[in-house]
Design an enzyme around this catalytic site. Structure first.
Site, PDB file in Angstrom:
ATOM      1  N   ARG A  39     -16.101   6.857 -54.501  1.00  0.00           N
ATOM      2  CA  ARG A  39     -16.869   7.352 -55.644  1.00  0.00           C
ATOM      3  C   ARG A  39     -16.283   8.657 -56.192  1.00  0.00           C
ATOM      4  O   ARG A  39     -16.347   8.920 -57.385  1.00  0.00           O
ATOM      5  CB  ARG A  39     -18.345   7.617 -55.252  1.00  0.00           C
TER       6      ARG A  39
ATOM      7  N   ASP B 124     -20.394   0.949 -65.241  1.00  0.00           N
ATOM      8  CA  ASP B 124     -21.609   0.888 -64.418  1.00  0.00           C
ATOM      9  C   ASP B 124     -21.375   0.433 -62.975  1.00  0.00           C
ATOM     10  O   ASP B 124     -21.804   1.089 -62.042  1.00  0.00           O
ATOM     11  CB  ASP B 124     -22.651  -0.013 -65.100  1.00  0.00           C
TER      12      ASP B 124
ATOM     13  N   CYS C 142     -42.250  13.302 -66.810  1.00  0.00           N
ATOM     14  CA  CYS C 142     -42.044  12.175 -65.878  1.00  0.00           C
ATOM     15  C   CYS C 142     -43.341  11.882 -65.123  1.00  0.00           C
ATOM     16  O   CYS C 142     -43.862  12.755 -64.419  1.00  0.00           O
ATOM     17  CB  CYS C 142     -40.918  12.486 -64.900  1.00  0.00           C
TER      18      CYS C 142
ATOM     19  N   SER D 123     -37.937   3.511 -63.613  1.00  0.00           N
ATOM     20  CA  SER D 123     -36.861   2.575 -63.964  1.00  0.00           C
ATOM     21  C   SER D 123     -36.476   1.779 -62.720  1.00  0.00           C
ATOM     22  O   SER D 123     -36.390   0.544 -62.746  1.00  0.00           O
ATOM     23  CB  SER D 123     -35.653   3.330 -64.499  1.00  0.00           C
TER      24      SER D 123
ATOM     25  N   ASN E 172     -35.836 -21.287 -63.964  1.00  0.00           N
ATOM     26  CA  ASN E 172     -34.636 -20.434 -63.855  1.00  0.00           C
ATOM     27  C   ASN E 172     -33.704 -20.662 -65.037  1.00  0.00           C
ATOM     28  O   ASN E 172     -33.135 -19.730 -65.589  1.00  0.00           O
ATOM     29  CB  ASN E 172     -33.876 -20.728 -62.552  1.00  0.00           C
TER      30      ASN E 172
HETATM   31  C1  B12 Z   1     -27.719   4.025 -59.571  1.00  0.00           C
HETATM   32  C2  B12 Z   1     -27.973   4.122 -61.053  1.00  0.00           C
HETATM   33  C3  B12 Z   1     -29.299   4.207 -61.481  1.00  0.00           C
HETATM   34  C4  B12 Z   1     -30.442   4.505 -60.518  1.00  0.00           C
HETATM   35  C5  B12 Z   1     -30.390   6.025 -60.180  1.00  0.00           C
HETATM   36  C6  B12 Z   1     -30.140   6.926 -61.407  1.00  0.00           C
HETATM   37  C7  B12 Z   1     -29.662   8.355 -61.114  1.00  0.00           C
HETATM   38  N1  B12 Z   1     -30.006   9.282 -62.027  1.00  0.00           N
HETATM   39  O1  B12 Z   1     -28.987   8.625 -60.131  1.00  0.00           O
HETATM   40  C8  B12 Z   1     -31.683   4.074 -61.369  1.00  0.00           C
HETATM   41  C9  B12 Z   1     -32.031   2.626 -61.048  1.00  0.00           C
HETATM   42  C10 B12 Z   1     -32.940   4.907 -61.190  1.00  0.00           C
HETATM   43  C11 B12 Z   1     -31.112   4.154 -62.768  1.00  0.00           C
HETATM   44  C12 B12 Z   1     -31.895   4.291 -63.885  1.00  0.00           C
HETATM   45  C13 B12 Z   1     -31.384   4.418 -65.167  1.00  0.00           C
HETATM   46  N2  B12 Z   1     -30.110   4.247 -65.560  1.00  0.00           N
HETATM   47 CO1  B12 Z   1     -28.616   4.035 -64.323  1.00  0.00          CO
HETATM   48  N3  B12 Z   1     -27.068   4.074 -63.255  1.00  0.00           N
HETATM   49  C14 B12 Z   1     -26.900   4.126 -61.972  1.00  0.00           C
HETATM   50  C15 B12 Z   1     -25.390   4.146 -61.638  1.00  0.00           C
HETATM   51  C16 B12 Z   1     -24.964   2.730 -61.200  1.00  0.00           C
HETATM   52  C17 B12 Z   1     -24.986   5.161 -60.540  1.00  0.00           C
HETATM   53  C18 B12 Z   1     -25.609   6.568 -60.731  1.00  0.00           C
HETATM   54  C19 B12 Z   1     -25.373   7.477 -59.559  1.00  0.00           C
HETATM   55  O2  B12 Z   1     -24.400   7.364 -58.861  1.00  0.00           O
HETATM   56  N4  B12 Z   1     -26.302   8.409 -59.333  1.00  0.00           N
HETATM   57  C20 B12 Z   1     -26.162   9.419 -58.294  1.00  0.00           C
HETATM   58  C21 B12 Z   1     -26.120  10.819 -58.950  1.00  0.00           C
HETATM   59  C22 B12 Z   1     -26.147  11.877 -57.840  1.00  0.00           C
HETATM   60  O3  B12 Z   1     -24.882  10.955 -59.648  1.00  0.00           O
HETATM   61  P1  B12 Z   1     -24.687  10.775 -61.236  1.00  0.00           P
HETATM   62  O4  B12 Z   1     -25.986  10.778 -61.938  1.00  0.00           O
HETATM   63  O5  B12 Z   1     -23.775   9.603 -61.469  1.00  0.00           O
HETATM   64  O6  B12 Z   1     -23.794  12.071 -61.568  1.00  0.00           O
HETATM   65  C23 B12 Z   1     -24.374  13.316 -61.926  1.00  0.00           C
HETATM   66  C24 B12 Z   1     -24.910  14.150 -60.793  1.00  0.00           C
HETATM   67  O7  B12 Z   1     -24.154  13.906 -59.653  1.00  0.00           O
HETATM   68  C25 B12 Z   1     -24.769  15.553 -61.339  1.00  0.00           C
HETATM   69  N5  B12 Z   1     -24.218  16.539 -60.420  1.00  0.00           N
HETATM   70  C26 B12 Z   1     -23.014  16.595 -59.833  1.00  0.00           C
HETATM   71  N6  B12 Z   1     -22.892  17.720 -59.125  1.00  0.00           N
HETATM   72  C27 B12 Z   1     -24.026  18.409 -59.293  1.00  0.00           C
HETATM   73  C28 B12 Z   1     -24.429  19.643 -58.795  1.00  0.00           C
HETATM   74  C29 B12 Z   1     -25.709  20.116 -59.141  1.00  0.00           C
HETATM   75  C30 B12 Z   1     -26.145  21.406 -58.606  1.00  0.00           C
HETATM   76  C31 B12 Z   1     -26.585  19.337 -59.967  1.00  0.00           C
HETATM   77  C32 B12 Z   1     -27.933  19.822 -60.318  1.00  0.00           C
HETATM   78  C33 B12 Z   1     -26.162  18.080 -60.464  1.00  0.00           C
HETATM   79  C34 B12 Z   1     -24.889  17.659 -60.129  1.00  0.00           C
HETATM   80  O8  B12 Z   1     -23.823  15.491 -62.406  1.00  0.00           O
HETATM   81  C35 B12 Z   1     -23.277  14.196 -62.479  1.00  0.00           C
HETATM   82  C36 B12 Z   1     -22.918  13.903 -63.901  1.00  0.00           C
HETATM   83  O9  B12 Z   1     -24.042  14.012 -64.756  1.00  0.00           O
HETATM   84  C37 B12 Z   1     -24.773   4.573 -63.017  1.00  0.00           C
HETATM   85  C38 B12 Z   1     -23.408   3.941 -63.328  1.00  0.00           C
HETATM   86  C39 B12 Z   1     -22.296   4.578 -62.533  1.00  0.00           C
HETATM   87  N7  B12 Z   1     -21.463   3.774 -61.912  1.00  0.00           N
HETATM   88  O10 B12 Z   1     -22.168   5.800 -62.494  1.00  0.00           O
HETATM   89  C40 B12 Z   1     -25.853   4.103 -64.045  1.00  0.00           C
HETATM   90  C41 B12 Z   1     -26.141   4.989 -65.253  1.00  0.00           C
HETATM   91  C42 B12 Z   1     -26.284   6.404 -64.754  1.00  0.00           C
HETATM   92  N8  B12 Z   1     -27.445   4.506 -65.702  1.00  0.00           N
HETATM   93  C43 B12 Z   1     -27.615   4.556 -66.985  1.00  0.00           C
HETATM   94  C44 B12 Z   1     -28.838   4.243 -67.653  1.00  0.00           C
HETATM   95  C45 B12 Z   1     -28.750   3.976 -69.152  1.00  0.00           C
HETATM   96  C46 B12 Z   1     -30.042   4.190 -66.924  1.00  0.00           C
HETATM   97  C47 B12 Z   1     -31.476   4.138 -67.489  1.00  0.00           C
HETATM   98  C48 B12 Z   1     -31.685   4.850 -68.801  1.00  0.00           C
HETATM   99  C49 B12 Z   1     -31.909   2.665 -67.648  1.00  0.00           C
HETATM  100  C50 B12 Z   1     -33.366   2.557 -68.139  1.00  0.00           C
HETATM  101  N9  B12 Z   1     -33.620   2.560 -69.424  1.00  0.00           N
HETATM  102  O11 B12 Z   1     -34.248   2.454 -67.355  1.00  0.00           O
HETATM  103  C51 B12 Z   1     -32.260   4.778 -66.313  1.00  0.00           C
HETATM  104  C52 B12 Z   1     -32.320   6.308 -66.420  1.00  0.00           C
HETATM  105  C53 B12 Z   1     -32.946   7.011 -65.251  1.00  0.00           C
HETATM  106  C54 B12 Z   1     -32.383   8.416 -65.038  1.00  0.00           C
HETATM  107  N10 B12 Z   1     -33.116   9.465 -65.399  1.00  0.00           N
HETATM  108  O12 B12 Z   1     -31.245   8.565 -64.570  1.00  0.00           O
HETATM  109  C55 B12 Z   1     -26.360   5.074 -67.696  1.00  0.00           C
HETATM  110  C56 B12 Z   1     -26.572   6.516 -68.175  1.00  0.00           C
HETATM  111  C57 B12 Z   1     -25.873   6.862 -69.467  1.00  0.00           C
HETATM  112  C58 B12 Z   1     -26.019   8.326 -69.823  1.00  0.00           C
HETATM  113  N11 B12 Z   1     -25.961   8.608 -71.107  1.00  0.00           N
HETATM  114  O13 B12 Z   1     -26.154   9.192 -68.975  1.00  0.00           O
HETATM  115  C59 B12 Z   1     -25.263   4.878 -66.562  1.00  0.00           C
HETATM  116  C60 B12 Z   1     -24.139   5.899 -66.566  1.00  0.00           C
HETATM  117  C61 B12 Z   1     -24.693   3.448 -66.762  1.00  0.00           C
HETATM  118  C62 B12 Z   1     -23.639   3.393 -67.879  1.00  0.00           C
HETATM  119  N12 B12 Z   1     -22.408   3.058 -67.535  1.00  0.00           N
HETATM  120  O14 B12 Z   1     -23.913   3.661 -69.033  1.00  0.00           O
HETATM  121  N13 B12 Z   1     -29.738   4.132 -62.769  1.00  0.00           N
END
Ligand code: B12
Ligand code: SF4
Length: 382
Positions: free
Chosen positions: A57, A134, A198, A216, A280
């Site tokens: 990742r 994704d 939220c 979600s 289905n």
């Molecule tokens: C698992 C997943 C989910 C999970 C968890 C979401 C989450 N926020 O983690 C669930 C099922 C809840 C979900 C829901 C949704 N998802 Co989704 N999901 C994913 C997926 C597959 C992985 C996300 C992940 O790894 N999360 C773990 C966190 C820790 O990492 P991250 O969010 O990717 O990265 C951020 C943080 O790590 C943060 N970060 C890093 N270091 C640090 C340090 C500090 C101090 C802080 C505070 C933060 C921080 O910054 C990073 C960049 O923003 C991605 C696709 C992908 N392969 O990346 C799509 C993705 C995030 N999802 C997406 C979408 C559209 C949704 C929904 C809107 C769908 C819906 N309508 O219901 C919702 C939104 C919910 C929300 N508020 O996030 C889009 C978001 C697009 C965008 N503009 O951001 C993605 C990118 C898919 C895509 N390719 O377009 N999702």
């Protein structure tokens, strides 16, 4: 080769194939993300839908050994439904969130990334490249943030100044040494609207989501939904958008004109009752092209039953009784039993639940039947 010029050409080309924003970052590891991903797992905040190998990742070179850069693309999607059909008594409707409108975005973005690949191959010869939308190893948001596509906001979204957070993200890992972009300034400031709005407090601190309680995620699970979430999902069949809807950066944005992403109002706000009778094959035909169908028919039908209970739709009772007695899936039998208790108000429903209780062998379904009976005012013996 002049890579700065190639980048300019690439950006111009991307606009002609329906890519709304493009940024480029290095293929260096995402170091701060590693701790973040570990913390998500340790705190039980992860959804389980994330790619499971944390090293892959955070290190793009475990996907493409000679990787030099990552191209991040954003494609904007509509947020307003034109002519939404009304949800009326006896004809109640459910709702698919915006990320499920139109053709599945995985297909749309992959097709656009393929075109970028072909464009680069024509100019640079065969290069090692890898597309991700994704389901790939990388965090699409972490890549987009570092590539300057948008900032990483308090609701965890990547927000673009042009289209707000209503953008899908995709990546192309390449071995081409493009000049890279800079991350953008975080424009959330002192705003906390998404955190305050939220319904489950899922944004536990700015930029940190407890995915387990995110609605979600809850709409996408396959088992029984915990009672506390049933009362909150309302008529939602898939996904949740509250943390986007309240965001000021999503207020005055243009509605994108991508034909594939135009929602069919009858599909994104479908009648609830007919959903419960779909085979289905019919489900695949009607909803298979939508991103929201990726978990199959069962979660959508479970959520449809919860939505009918939310509306207290009496016309649904005969179908719910049939499902409680005859459906082979415990989640559907049990959720139907609970919904009968929520909607029903007569001895008739109580008798049906008691008949089901005599026949039922699944422990979880039996618990739901008891919940239904209690809701009807029947004193359940424990
Ligand atoms: C698992 C997943 C989910 C999970 C968890 C979401 C989450 N926020 O983690 C669930 C099922 C809840 C979900 C829901 C949704 N998802 Co989704 N999901 C994913 C997926 C597959 C992985 C996300 C992940 O790894 N999360 C773990 C966190 C820790 O990492 P991250 O969010 O990717 O990265 C951020 C943080 O790590 C943060 N970060 C890093 N270091 C640090 C340090 C500090 C101090 C802080 C505070 C933060 C921080 O910054 C990073 C960049 O923003 C991605 C696709 C992908 N392969 O990346 C799509 C993705 C995030 N999802 C997406 C979408 C559209 C949704 C929904 C809107 C769908 C819906 N309508 O219901 C919702 C939104 C919910 C929300 N508020 O996030 C889009 C978001 C697009 C965008 N503009 O951001 C993605 C990118 C898919 C895509 N390719 O377009 N999702
Ligand atoms: S609602 Fe406010 S805090 Fe939340 S993402 Fe939008 S600007 Fe940032």
């Amino acid at each position: 080769m002049n890579y700065a010029h190639l980048k300019e050409e690439l950006i111009e080309y991307s606009k002609t194939i329906g890519i709304d924003k493009l940024g480029i970052t290095t293929a260096d590891p995402f170091l701060s993300l590693k701790d973040r991903l570990i913390a998500q797992q340790e705190n039980n905040f992860a959804s389980g839908f994330e790619h499971s190998n944390i090293d892959e990742r955070v290190d793009p070179r475990l996907s493409v050994q000679q990787a030099r850069t990552i191209i991040s693309i954003a494609v904007a999607y509509p947020s307003k439904l034109k002519n939404p059909p009304k949800s009326l008594p006896g004809k109640r409707r459910g709702f698919f969130s915006r990320s499920s409108w139109g053709v599945d975005y995985h297909d749309v973005l992959n097709e656009r990334l393929k075109k970028l690949e072909a464009f680069l191959e024509a100019r640079c010869g065969p290069e090692a490249m890898m597309r991700m939308v994704d389901t790939g190893a990388l965090s699409d948001r972490a890549v987009a943030e570092r590539a300057g596509v948008g900032w990483s906001a308090k609701n965890t979204f990547i927000i673009t100044e042009e289209f707000g957070s209503y953008v899908f993200l995709g990546n192309l890992i390449t071995t081409i040494p493009f000049p890279v972009d800079k991350p953008l300034e975080d424009l959330c400031g002192s705003c906390t609207k998404c955190i305050d709005a939220c319904p489950t407090g899922a944004i536990v601190e700015p930029g940190v989501l407890n995915a387990q309680v995110c609605l979600s995620y809850q709409t996408q699970t396959k088992g029984f939904m915990a009672d506390e979430f049933r009362s909150k999902i309302g008529n939602h069949l898939y996904g949740w958008d509250t943390c986007q809807l309240v965001c000021p950066y999503n207020k005055k944005i243009p509605q994108p004109a991508h034909k594939e992403m135009e929602p069919d109002p009858e599909k994104v706000k479908p009648l609830l009752l007919p959903l419960l009778s779909l085979s289905n094959k019919e489900f695949k035909r009607e909803f298979g092209h939508m991103a929201g169908s990726w978990r199959g028919k069962k979660p959508i039908q479970r959520n449809a039953i919860i939505a009918l209970a939310h509306y207290k739709d009496q016309t649904a009772l005969p179908k719910l009784v049939e499902l409680m007695h005859d459906d082979p899936r415990p989640v559907i039998r049990g959720t139907a039993a609970w919904a009968i208790g929520k909607i029903g108000d007569s001895k008739k429903e109580e008798n049906e639940l008691l008949i089901a209780k005599k026949r039922e062998e699944d422990q979880e379904v039996l618990e739901e039947i008891d919940k239904g009976l209690t809701l009807l005012g029947f004193a359940v013996e424990k």
